[in-house]
Each structure stands twice: as C-alpha cells, then as structure tokens.
Design an enzyme around this catalytic site. Structure first.
Site, PDB file in Angstrom:
ATOM      1  N   ASP A  36      37.449 -90.699 -28.660  1.00 44.99           N
ATOM      2  CA  ASP A  36      35.999 -90.574 -28.453  1.00 44.99           C
ATOM      3  C   ASP A  36      35.542 -89.116 -28.536  1.00 44.99           C
ATOM      4  OD1 ASP A  36      37.232 -89.749 -26.207  1.00 44.99           O
ATOM      5  OD2 ASP A  36      35.987 -90.903 -24.803  1.00 44.99           O
ATOM      6  N   HIS A 241      43.576 -73.746 -51.288  1.00 45.70           N
ATOM      7  CA  HIS A 241      42.882 -74.198 -50.075  1.00 45.70           C
ATOM      8  C   HIS A 241      43.817 -74.197 -48.867  1.00 45.70           C
ATOM      9  CE1 HIS A 241      39.659 -76.425 -52.665  1.00 45.70           C
ATOM     10  NE2 HIS A 241      39.488 -75.130 -52.630  1.00 45.70           N
ATOM     11  N   ASP A 258      40.227 -65.457 -46.978  1.00 45.15           N
ATOM     12  CA  ASP A 258      38.979 -66.006 -47.530  1.00 45.15           C
ATOM     13  C   ASP A 258      38.232 -66.594 -46.348  1.00 45.15           C
ATOM     14  OD1 ASP A 258      36.954 -67.455 -48.725  1.00 45.15           O
ATOM     15  OD2 ASP A 258      38.227 -68.344 -50.272  1.00 45.15           O
ATOM     16  N   ASP A 270      30.725 -65.831 -47.886  1.00 43.78           N
ATOM     17  CA  ASP A 270      31.957 -66.375 -48.478  1.00 43.78           C
ATOM     18  C   ASP A 270      32.658 -65.215 -49.180  1.00 43.78           C
ATOM     19  OD1 ASP A 270      33.978 -67.804 -49.641  1.00 43.78           O
ATOM     20  OD2 ASP A 270      32.698 -68.921 -51.024  1.00 43.78           O
ATOM     21  N   HIS A 349      41.059 -71.715 -61.320  1.00 40.22           N
ATOM     22  CA  HIS A 349      39.755 -72.136 -60.777  1.00 40.22           C
ATOM     23  C   HIS A 349      38.618 -71.419 -61.478  1.00 40.22           C
ATOM     24  CE1 HIS A 349      39.349 -68.458 -58.301  1.00 40.22           C
ATOM     25  NE2 HIS A 349      40.606 -68.632 -57.917  1.00 40.22           N
ATOM     26  N   HIS A 353      30.442 -69.775 -57.630  1.00 33.51           N
ATOM     27  CA  HIS A 353      29.601 -70.941 -57.316  1.00 33.51           C
ATOM     28  C   HIS A 353      28.346 -70.435 -56.621  1.00 33.51           C
ATOM     29  CE1 HIS A 353      31.059 -70.446 -53.166  1.00 33.51           C
ATOM     30  NE2 HIS A 353      32.252 -70.274 -53.697  1.00 33.51           N
ATOM     31  N   HIS A 360      29.525 -74.067 -50.991  1.00 33.47           N
ATOM     32  CA  HIS A 360      29.415 -74.408 -52.418  1.00 33.47           C
ATOM     33  C   HIS A 360      28.024 -75.012 -52.547  1.00 33.47           C
ATOM     34  CE1 HIS A 360      34.074 -74.682 -52.877  1.00 33.47           C
ATOM     35  NE2 HIS A 360      33.632 -73.462 -52.664  1.00 33.47           N
ATOM     36  N   GLU A 383      34.567 -64.559 -57.913  1.00 35.10           N
ATOM     37  CA  GLU A 383      35.845 -64.619 -57.201  1.00 35.10           C
ATOM     38  C   GLU A 383      37.045 -64.928 -58.093  1.00 35.10           C
ATOM     39  OE1 GLU A 383      36.258 -68.167 -54.681  1.00 35.10           O
ATOM     40  OE2 GLU A 383      34.132 -68.547 -54.987  1.00 35.10           O
ATOM     41  N   TYR A 387      47.416 -66.073 -59.327  1.00 34.37           N
ATOM     42  CA  TYR A 387      48.311 -66.731 -58.370  1.00 34.37           C
ATOM     43  C   TYR A 387      49.636 -66.978 -59.091  1.00 34.37           C
ATOM     44  CZ  TYR A 387      43.579 -67.425 -56.739  1.00 34.37           C
ATOM     45  OH  TYR A 387      42.274 -67.211 -56.378  1.00 34.37           O
ATOM     46  N   ARG A 411      43.019 -62.859 -54.685  1.00 36.54           N
ATOM     47  CA  ARG A 411      41.635 -63.209 -55.046  1.00 36.54           C
ATOM     48  C   ARG A 411      40.737 -62.147 -54.433  1.00 36.54           C
ATOM     49  NH1 ARG A 411      41.793 -68.034 -53.727  1.00 36.54           N
ATOM     50  NH2 ARG A 411      40.887 -68.164 -51.637  1.00 36.54           N
ATOM     51  N   GLU A 413      36.641 -61.750 -53.744  1.00 42.68           N
ATOM     52  CA  GLU A 413      35.410 -62.547 -53.809  1.00 42.68           C
ATOM     53  C   GLU A 413      34.264 -61.797 -53.144  1.00 42.68           C
ATOM     54  OE1 GLU A 413      35.495 -66.248 -51.531  1.00 42.68           O
ATOM     55  OE2 GLU A 413      33.845 -67.025 -52.743  1.00 42.68           O
TER      56      GLU A 413
HETATM   57  N1  GLY Z   1      35.858 -70.323 -49.582  1.00 45.66           N
HETATM   58  C1  GLY Z   1      35.754 -71.258 -50.633  1.00 45.66           C
HETATM   59  C2  GLY Z   1      35.471 -70.617 -51.900  1.00 45.66           C
HETATM   60  O1  GLY Z   1      35.686 -69.426 -52.037  1.00 45.66           O
HETATM   61  O2  GLY Z   1      34.947 -71.190 -52.804  1.00 45.66           O
HETATM   62 MN    MN Z   2      33.742 -69.020 -52.865  1.00 41.76          MN
HETATM   63 MN    MN Z   3      35.782 -68.079 -50.474  1.00 43.67          MN
END
Ligand code: GLY
Ligand code: MN
Ligand code: MN
Length: 439
Positions: A36, A241, A258, A270, A349, A353, A360, A383, A387, A411, A413
């Site tokens: 619950d 992820h 990240d 982000d 990737h 975005h 996103h 970003e 890898y 990465r 970003e």
């Molecule tokens: N943190 C998710 C992305 O960078 O898209």
């Molecule tokens: Mn991002």
């Molecule tokens: Mn990110």
C-alpha cells in the site's frame, strides 16, 4: 508560490487553437510502489502546463464551444478531512475555482455523470487514448452516446482526436517565464555537478556521489532529481541507462554522472559530465574524451535557427567517426562508415532531445519527411558520447577492440536554448575542458 496567471495565458492559447473541439486532459494518478505504498506523486506534464494543479485524480475540460465563463472546468478530489489527515491537503472543489481559475469545478466522482452534457455541441472530442483505462472508458461511453444522438438526428458524427499535436506544439516553445525556470533548474543542476566533482575521490561508492548530488538539488530548492540519476564509473558508463549506482570508484577509472534536478514546477535540467576519479586522465581516456568534447562543442555551436536535430546529430557523428578513425577504433572512409552505421557499436544513441517539463520533452522532431527547424525559444540537449565495451559485436570489417580501450564510457551533455543570436548554453557552470577536470 507559483504564479497562476501564466497558466491562464496558456489556457487561452490552447482554447483558441482547439477551434470547436472539446478537450479532456487528465491529471496523473498515484502509482503503487509495493503493497500500500505509492511512488512520490508526479503530475502529468500536459495537465500541469494548463492548470498548475498538483494533485492526482483530477481532470480538466476545455470547452471552446461554450460561453465565456464555462470554458475551463476542473474535476478534483473533494475535500475529505479524514483522508487529508492521512494523505495531505486537498484544494477541493472551492479551491479549484478560487485558487486555480476554474470557471466551474466538480467532484471527480461526478465526472461520468457530467461529461456528456458538457460535450454537447462540440465539433470533436480531443482526448488521448491509451493512458488511463478508467477515464478512457468514461470518455468512450460519452462519445458513443454522442454518436447515437448523431445517428438519430442525421448530422455528421463527431470525431475523437488527439489533443497532443496542439498542446505539444505550444509546449515546444518556452516563453520568458518558462525560460527563467529552466535557467534556474539547469543552473542548480550544473552547480551540483561541480559540487559532486569536488567531493569525488577513489574508494567512494557511486551511491555516495548520487547522495551528494541529489542532496545538493534538495538543499537548493529543487523537488529532487528529474530522472533516475546515473552515476556510472568505469565500464558501468557503457550502460546508457545504468541506475544501480552501487560500485566502488576505482583509482584510474572515469566516472560518468548524468543527473539534473526538477523544480517544484517540474522544469528540469539534464546534464552529463565525465571525469577521472583520481583527477588524471589516462592516455586512452584523454584521447577519447577529446574526441567527444570536439564533437560536442561543434554540435553545440550548430544549434542555430533554421537547422534541425538531425543535422546537429550528423555533425556530432561525423566528428566522432573522424576521431575514432584517427585512433584506430574504426577503419575506412568516414562517409561510408556513417552511411553504413559502422560506428554504432561505439555510439548508439541520438545526440539530443527537447527539454522542458518532461526531461525527454514533447514536440515533434520531424513532420513527415521534413525535419522540424529550430526556432528561438526551443530548448534541447546536446549529448554525444563514446562507449567502448564488448557488449555489441564489432561490425564485419571493423577492427577488434584492444583491451586498453575497453571499459571507457564518456558522454558530455549540455542544455541549450535556441536564440535569434545563436545558441545559449544554459549549463556552462559545469566545466568540461580537460584542464579544468584534472588536478
Ligand atoms: N538523462 C537522460 C538523457 O540524457 O537523455
Ligand atoms: Mn538527455
Ligand atoms: Mn542526461
């Protein structure tokens, strides 16, 4: 306290664009974590954008076909003193009108009874199916009734349409109020990255860095992380992820963080930074980092009015591929490597975005064949990364990867606003040049 006049301007614009369609926009519901216990409540971003109302189990109706003073209706949880003792304050029906500007408000329990009368005279019903089955059943029943009526009196049937294209096009462009909130979210996020880096040393655990950065978000007025923070050291950074965040930081590894905060009105940062745990890049780490940094800076510089997300991606891909060829991790002509996608075991990737109330964020990237051109007021991330692991097989004809490169994930970003004078990078407070990351 949130300035609710902003929401009424948004409603005006939404109502104007609906034409004669009646829109039904539900709030989010609580989601069970286990037994619950619920997850912390997170409002639906479309509902929030139009109402500023931060409770579950509510529905907003937008009725452009009705008279002035009957166009914005809220269904909300009624006040319930005993339940409020257990689960917290509710604005109730009166509050929905007095504080949130509803022309009229009702108990959510009356939604199924009152929906049909409100829809009468609308040209169409704008409702996004597939999100809430209980609300959907009520809406479909009301629509079926409309269709029955239409058959009886011989007028054209009314369609059920998706409100998202209208609403998401509005959300894609951030006004000056939204931009101020995004600057705040990104600034807190960027400073948090600086803070956590200053505390990092070998022997710590990834989760300690997660705790430090998320505490910084909370200490500085944010609601918390906007998404599951990724704190990935060494080879973990090759899992895009990765959110387990439970490995020790080894001397000699990089750590990729990240993470971005979400404000009380849900605007998000982000940001990703990657840096050496011991303050010094190895030769291989440095070489790959330089490739990503060059690609990221070029992609950022290309965020100008009239270009598009695909073109920005291709700028990053080209520089990544050129750099990887120079380092011997790819071989062949750059154009054909790009055309064949022969780099995708190292960069798999997209380069960015939209960013806003959703991390996103909503908004189209293409309209059919045509990429959506960037315009002032849009905010996006840039970003790129590399890898290097053996999770994805090396494509035929490409060099096998030597062990000295493996387990490096990088990465970088940033969050960037399109302006008529070029890109405005909102996350500059988080440094990224090698000299600034080494000590
Ligand atoms: N943190 C998710 C992305 O960078 O898209
Ligand atoms: Mn991002
Ligand atoms: Mn990110």
């Amino acid at each position: 306290m949130i300035d609710l006049s902003k929401f009424s301007c948004r409603r005006e614009r939404f109502l104007a664009q609906l034409g004669g369609k009646a829109a039904i926009i539900p709030a989010a519901s609580l989601v069970t974590h286990h037994a619950d216990c619920d997850y912390p409540f997170r409002q639906d971003s479309d509902f929030w954008y139009l109402t500023g109302f931060d409770e579950p189990d509510a529905i907003a109706l937008f009725l452009p076909h009705r008279a002035i003073g009957e166009k914005f209706i809220l269904f909300v949880r009624p006040k319930e003193p005993v339940l409020e003792v257990w689960n917290g304050f509710r604005w109730g029906i009166e509050g929905a009108m007095s504080e949130f500007g509803a022309d009229c408000a009702h108990s959510i329990n009356d939604f199924s009874k009152l929906l049909s009368p409100y829809l009468k005279g609308a040209e169409a019903i704008a409702f996004r199916i597939g999100k809430s089955s209980s609300i959907e059943q009520i809406v479909l029943k009301a629509w079926a009734q409309e269709l029955d009526n239409v058959q009886r009196i011989g007028i054209p049937s009314i369609p059920l349409v998706d409100p998202s294209p209208i609403l998401h096009q509005l959300r894609l462009f951030k006004d000056s109020f939204e931009l101020a909130r995004m600057r705040e979210a990104v600034s807190i996020s960027a400073k948090a990255h600086e803070f956590v880096r200053s505390k990092t040393h070998p022997g710590m655990n990834e989760r300690e860095l997660q705790a430090i950065i998320e505490k910084y978000f909370l200490d500085n007025g944010a609601r918390g992380p906007g998404y599951g923070s990724i704190v990935a050291s060494g080879d973990n950074a090759c899992v895009l992820h990765y959110t387990q965040n439970n490995s020790p930081l080894c001397d000699g590894d990089l750590v990729l963080i990240d993470a971005g905060c979400s404000l009380h009105d849900y605007y998000n940062g982000d940001i990703t930074r990657t840096f050496p745990v011991n303050g010094h890049f190895s030769n291989e780490q440095r070489a790959l980092y330089e490739v990503v940094l060059v690609a990221q800076k070029a992609a950022l510089a290309s965020v100008v009015e009239g270009t598009d997300a695909e073109a920005i991606h291709l700028i990053a891909v080209r520089l990544l591929v050129e750099g990887l060829v120079d380092l011997g991790l790819l071989k062949g002509q750059v154009d054909s490597l790009i055309e064949q996608g022969a780099y995708k075991h190292l960069y798999m990737h997209r380069t960015g975005h939209w960013l806003g109330l959703d991390v996103h964020d909503v908004g189209a990237y293409r309209l059919g064949e045509y990429p959506v051109p960037l315009e002032p007021g849009m905010v996006l991330t840039v970003e790129p990364g590399i890898y290097v692991s053996d999770r994805i097989p090396v494509p035929d004809g490409q060099p096998s990867i030597k062990d000295r490169w493996k387990g490096i994930g990088i990465r970088i970003e940033d969050d960037v606003l399109v302006t008529k004078d070029g890109p405005e990078v909102l996350s500059l407070e988080a440094v990224k040049d090698i000299a600034e990351l080494e000590f």
